[in-house]
Design a protein around this motif. Sequence first.
Motif: not given
Lengths: 250, 250
Positions: A201-206
């Motif tokens: 995922g990206p920084e904020g998560g999936l």
Amino acid sequence: MQRYFVSEHDMKATVIEITGDDVKHISRVMRMQAGDEIICSNNAGRTVQVSIEQIADDKVVGSIKAELEPQTELPIQVTIAQGLPKGDKLELIVQKGTELGVSHFQPYAAARSIVKWEAKKAKKKVERLEKIAKEAAEQSYRERIPTVGESISFGQLLKDAKGYTHVIVAYEEAAKSGEASALTKVLNGVKKEDSLLVVIGPEGGLAASEVGELEEAGAILCGLGPRIIRTETAPLYVMAAISYHLELMR
Amino acid sequence: MQRYFVSEHDMKATVIEITGDDVKHISRVMRMQAGDEIICSNNAGRTVQVSIEQIADDKVVGSIKAELEPQTELPIQVTIAQGLPKGDKLELIVQKGTELGVSHFQPYAAARSIVKWEAKKAKKKVERLEKIAKEAAEQSYRERIPTVGESISFGQLLKDAKGYTHVIVAYEEAAKSGEASALTKVLNGVKKEDSLLVVIGPEGGLAASEVGELEEAGAILCGLGPRIIRTETAPLYVMAAISYHLELMR
């Protein structure tokens, strides 16, 4: 010994020809001369030991002294699907991921990706990442240069996932319950030449919906230990674990 | 939930007090208010859930709602002894190493280290690395902030090595001969609370004499797979392998 990639076309039966940026690297940075030896890979499975015959301004010509056994590629093909991260994190991921054996980098626009790739800049971004991958592949003695895809949608990623033998998702699991982790189970089950898609995922998560869709598509959710690691650390953890499991433990 | 470290002195039986930079982080960056909850660790093994009672300009006061079981520290204490690398690589190593569970970072001047730490700048460098470690420890939910030592000589490192249960050296081994690698053997033999010193060379690698002296001191030479990885990638590989072996496989 210094390593360079040449195209399949430029690696003949007994001679090789190097053109482009590597010429300057050989002549000015490494200050090599006729008689010096290098290793060349054709990025298609052939790696040879080469004696330099001639260094000109625009090309280097060498003769092949020996065929070398490939030995630095992971036994499986690993694609890192990376939710577009901020800043220059993708550059770090491509450099370090190449050292650790990644075959393909596939950026994708996750629901929580803050960054967007503008269409007109995408080509340039990919070219820059490809250059980083080539240099890291040479430094780490890879026999294949990893490829880098243009950013795709999450929907496209789901479709592409069907083409892999195994799909895993880096996921902040609940504490595991005594037995071996999901990642260990997956790695115990891989066979030589299998393909593995690793979704990060990206920084904020999936988003929960993304995790759900990946699970429906057959992906296995894998925790990466009890600490919360950053989006750019997750692919490095997974790649080191894959190398450790498949190359050091076996 | 957001995590902060407070000193042992500031974590009482039922209340905590936060001062320093974290006050601004709570009030301005996170925009928290009385009633919001956070997690606090005292960097000495105690982690608690806290309800914020009062936010002033120079301090935040909270009441302890619950004691939490420690669960994010590696089962062994790992020190990364890093041959002084160039540029800002040590910052990357400290940030990522903290996420991956390192207990102590010990820079040392290796024979091939190009960088030297000037005595008058050393204190400032360590302070900067300590700040990076604290922030990474909070972000990764560590219960302990890793410590950072001032750069020591190789001779001092050899002396310090005697204080560890296990000492390993990241080393470009010859291809392994069928059986499990040296790293796997070491990790199979570690017990809870053991201490492990991981010695990593600088960009140019360790000198043969350094490797010899480490071996004489009982260190085990460990290969990290068939690819050549950079000095700053080696500690991350080792830490991920340790976490994988001790936290995910067991």
